[in-house]
Design an enzyme around this catalytic site. Sequence first.
Site, mmCIF file in Angstrom:
data_model
loop_
_atom_site.group_PDB
_atom_site.id
_atom_site.type_symbol
_atom_site.label_atom_id
_atom_site.label_comp_id
_atom_site.label_asym_id
_atom_site.label_seq_id
_atom_site.Cartn_x
_atom_site.Cartn_y
_atom_site.Cartn_z
ATOM 1 N N TYR A 16 3.370 -2.427 -6.415
ATOM 2 C CA TYR A 16 3.087 -1.269 -5.552
ATOM 3 C C TYR A 16 2.706 -0.001 -6.331
ATOM 4 C CZ TYR A 16 5.593 -4.231 -2.221
ATOM 5 O OH TYR A 16 5.980 -5.272 -1.423
ATOM 6 N N HIS A 21 1.010 4.533 -0.707
ATOM 7 C CA HIS A 21 2.369 4.775 -0.217
ATOM 8 C C HIS A 21 3.313 5.225 -1.343
ATOM 9 C CE1 HIS A 21 4.225 4.620 3.611
ATOM 10 N NE2 HIS A 21 4.837 3.458 3.552
ATOM 11 N N ASN A 79 11.330 1.220 3.910
ATOM 12 C CA ASN A 79 11.980 1.235 5.222
ATOM 13 C C ASN A 79 13.476 1.502 5.175
ATOM 14 O OD1 ASN A 79 9.409 0.482 5.906
ATOM 15 N ND2 ASN A 79 9.992 -1.332 7.039
ATOM 16 N N ASP A 104 3.526 10.393 1.056
ATOM 17 C CA ASP A 104 2.127 10.312 1.474
ATOM 18 C C ASP A 104 2.004 10.745 2.933
ATOM 19 O OD1 ASP A 104 3.666 7.778 1.784
ATOM 20 O OD2 ASP A 104 1.915 7.149 2.930
ATOM 21 N N ASN A 125 7.931 5.489 7.723
ATOM 22 C CA ASN A 125 9.214 4.779 7.730
ATOM 23 C C ASN A 125 10.214 5.299 6.710
ATOM 24 O OD1 ASN A 125 8.557 3.108 9.878
ATOM 25 N ND2 ASN A 125 7.623 1.572 8.565
#
Length: 199
Positions: A16, A21, A79, A104, A125
């Site tokens: 990631y 994100h 989350n 973001d 989230n």
Amino acid sequence: MAVWLVVGLGNPGPTYAFHRHNVGFMVADELARRASAGFTAPRGMRADVCETRITAAGMGGIGADAQRVVLLKPRTFMNDSGAAVAKASAYYGVKPAQVIAVHDELDLDFGRLRLKLGGGDNGHNGLKSMRSSLSTGDFLRVRMGIGRPPGRQAPADFVLSPFPASAREDLAVEVARAADAVEVLMRNGLEAAQNAFNG
């Protein structure tokens, strides 16, 4: 002495690292770099943590005006970010008004920055989880614009896609600017930071 808790929101792991994100992680890393400090993974904290200070001279400074700063990168995935934030807040005795979430923002074009206190989570989230775990949304936010997805791409797919290689230089500039905004926010307060960076 009051402690600042700067939460970079993102997802852990190399998969990631350059995703849209994960701009919050990028800013936390930049602040740690400026402080010449590293992250550790304290047992039970569910996050990577960097403890440092800020003075008028910047990150990592020492002096009578030094304020404690804890940089946090949750390892819980986006989350469930709030679980790590609540744990760190309790451990360091940080009130929500001293928590800064860097994240973001789809509703801002890439290259735009907005700072604010409180507000909704706007479908984010990480913010939703923080609001739930802290039992309030009244924490500070540094919102980094990433723009809307092109065409019919779903927002969830867009935020979990990497910035194109052609944007890497501009991204580095924006990460540095967001880190500057966090520093001004901690040193001079929200209004001064908004006047300098909101656009």
